[in-house]
Design an enzyme around this catalytic site. Structure first.
Site, mmCIF file in Angstrom:
data_model
loop_
_atom_site.group_PDB
_atom_site.id
_atom_site.type_symbol
_atom_site.label_atom_id
_atom_site.label_comp_id
_atom_site.label_asym_id
_atom_site.label_seq_id
_atom_site.Cartn_x
_atom_site.Cartn_y
_atom_site.Cartn_z
ATOM 1 N N ASP A 10 22.244 1.188 32.792
ATOM 2 C CA ASP A 10 23.684 1.385 32.983
ATOM 3 C C ASP A 10 23.874 2.153 34.288
ATOM 4 O O ASP A 10 22.930 2.740 34.817
ATOM 5 C CB ASP A 10 24.262 2.181 31.798
ATOM 6 C CG ASP A 10 25.761 2.405 31.930
ATOM 7 O OD1 ASP A 10 26.466 1.477 32.370
ATOM 8 O OD2 ASP A 10 26.239 3.512 31.635
ATOM 9 N N SER A 11 25.109 2.165 34.752
ATOM 10 C CA SER A 11 25.412 2.939 35.954
ATOM 11 C C SER A 11 25.293 4.444 35.686
ATOM 12 O O SER A 11 25.189 5.228 36.618
ATOM 13 C CB SER A 11 26.832 2.618 36.421
ATOM 14 O OG SER A 11 27.747 2.899 35.377
ATOM 15 N N CYS A 73 25.875 -1.989 31.101
ATOM 16 C CA CYS A 73 27.046 -1.723 31.942
ATOM 17 C C CYS A 73 27.960 -2.954 31.997
ATOM 18 O O CYS A 73 27.534 -4.039 32.404
ATOM 19 C CB CYS A 73 26.564 -1.379 33.346
ATOM 20 S SG CYS A 73 27.863 -0.968 34.483
ATOM 21 N N GLU A 152 33.505 11.583 31.748
ATOM 22 C CA GLU A 152 32.430 12.261 32.499
ATOM 23 C C GLU A 152 32.623 13.779 32.510
ATOM 24 O O GLU A 152 31.672 14.536 32.461
ATOM 25 C CB GLU A 152 32.419 11.775 33.966
ATOM 26 C CG GLU A 152 31.946 10.356 34.142
ATOM 27 C CD GLU A 152 30.444 10.247 34.277
ATOM 28 O OE1 GLU A 152 29.819 11.221 34.699
ATOM 29 O OE2 GLU A 152 29.907 9.183 33.911
ATOM 30 N N CYS A 184 34.045 -1.126 28.750
ATOM 31 C CA CYS A 184 33.374 -0.139 29.600
ATOM 32 C C CYS A 184 32.566 0.788 28.687
ATOM 33 O O CYS A 184 33.049 1.177 27.620
ATOM 34 C CB CYS A 184 34.425 0.661 30.373
ATOM 35 S SG CYS A 184 33.739 2.027 31.320
ATOM 36 N N HIS A 186 31.878 3.860 28.785
ATOM 37 C CA HIS A 186 32.367 5.213 28.528
ATOM 38 C C HIS A 186 33.467 5.276 27.472
ATOM 39 O O HIS A 186 33.721 6.323 26.900
ATOM 40 C CB HIS A 186 32.952 5.818 29.811
ATOM 41 C CG HIS A 186 31.922 6.275 30.783
ATOM 42 N ND1 HIS A 186 30.976 5.434 31.297
ATOM 43 C CD2 HIS A 186 31.686 7.495 31.323
ATOM 44 C CE1 HIS A 186 30.211 6.112 32.126
ATOM 45 N NE2 HIS A 186 30.615 7.360 32.157
HETATM 46 N N1 DGL Z 1 29.101 1.728 33.086
HETATM 47 C C1 DGL Z 1 30.361 1.296 33.633
HETATM 48 C C2 DGL Z 1 30.914 0.132 32.830
HETATM 49 O O1 DGL Z 1 30.555 -0.069 31.696
HETATM 50 C C3 DGL Z 1 31.378 2.411 33.672
HETATM 51 C C4 DGL Z 1 31.114 3.486 34.681
HETATM 52 C C5 DGL Z 1 31.110 2.988 36.112
HETATM 53 O O2 DGL Z 1 32.166 2.709 36.678
HETATM 54 O O3 DGL Z 1 30.014 2.880 36.645
HETATM 55 O O4 DGL Z 1 31.704 -0.601 33.334
#
Ligand code: DGL
Length: 263
Positions: A10-11, A73, A152, A184, A186
């Site tokens: 993931d990011s 992600c 976050e 997403c 988060h």
């Molecule tokens: N992990 C990203 C997503 O699921 C969210 C956070 C980001 O913007 O990197 O889209």
């Protein structure tokens, strides 16, 4: 049987919501996780940059000899899944198709809302998949960029979350959506605030459980399930792990040790 680990990336640490579901659905599977916390967020960047970052993280995961890669992600799944599939050389599961399938399973649902990062919503992938897989189902999609920093910063239960949820979801509520896809990683942290705003009649669907089930089906189909009851999890982050621990605890529901990795 194949006792190599399942790789998840993931990011950032948001993808731990998917790890949590994987651990429930596949308790025998070892997991290696990489969160690119040094470069989060991806969701406000260009598709080219997201693809470059995704392929760099993928290679780090492949060095750990994983048997399958989960792109936890949404932003990477929306913008770069074909490129990740091509580069991986092992099966790859993204989050979007399993999530849409889960949303469409209840055929009473005729109007769906989708929220995600600007990069995800801009691709139109959720809108297209829903149109392809759910004939006649209406979609309202909205980029909700402030929700990632709210999570976050640990403000998911704060008034600021309530205010932004109402601001972003007001039109969808008014239009009478019957389900909302949290597109997403988060956003599951905001489920309470979102459910309180939308009310009981609206189903909230996140990617974690449907993706874990899709991983299970793929491992079964390809004869790749593990038979080790003592499953382990290793968590890497590209920035200082200490900073991610608090959010990891929120998303995973337990404290975990994280190691730093260069991507
Ligand atoms: N992990 C990203 C997503 O699921 C969210 C956070 C980001 O913007 O990197 O889209």
């Amino acid at each position: 049987m194949d006792n190599r680990a399942v790789g998840v990336f993931d990011s950032g640490v948001g993808g731990l919501t998917v790890v949590k579901a994987l651990r429930e659905v596949l308790p025998y599977e070892d997991i290696v996780y990489i969160g690119d916390t040094a470069r989060v967020p991806y969701g406000t960047r260009s598709p080219e940059t997201i693809e470059q970052f995704a392929l760099e993280v993928l290679h780090k995961l492949l060095e750990k000899e994983v048997k399958l890669v989960v792109v936890a992600c949404n932003t990477v799944s929306a913008t770069s899944l074909p490129q990740v599939v091509q580069a991986a050389g092992v099966p790859v599961i993204g989050v979007i198709e399993p999530t849409v399938q889960a949303a469409l399973r209840d055929n009473q649902i005729q109007k769906i809302g989708v929220i995600g990062t600007p990069a995800t919503i801009k691709t139109g992938i959720y809108q297209r998949k829903i149109a392809q897989m759910g004939e006649g189902v209406g979609v309202m999609a909205k980029a909700t960029p402030l929700l990632v920093p709210i999570v976050e910063e640990g403000y998911h239960e704060h008034e600021v979350a309530t205010v932004m949820v109402a601001e972003y979801l007001g039109a969808m509520k008014e239009a009478g959506i019957q389900a909302l896809i949290l597109g997403c990683t988060h956003y599951p942290a905001l489920k309470t605030a979102i459910a309180a705003f939308l009310g009981d009649g609206v189903r909230i669907i996140d990617s974690a459980e449907p993706t874990a089930v899709a991983v299970k089906e793929r491992l079964e189909k390809q004869g790749l399930l593990s038979d080790t009851p003592q499953a382990t999890q290793i968590y890497f982050t590209s920035d200082s792990p200490e900073q991610s621990m608090r959010l990891a605890e929120v998303l995973l529901g337990e404290t975990v040790k994280m190691e730093k990795i260069e991507v």
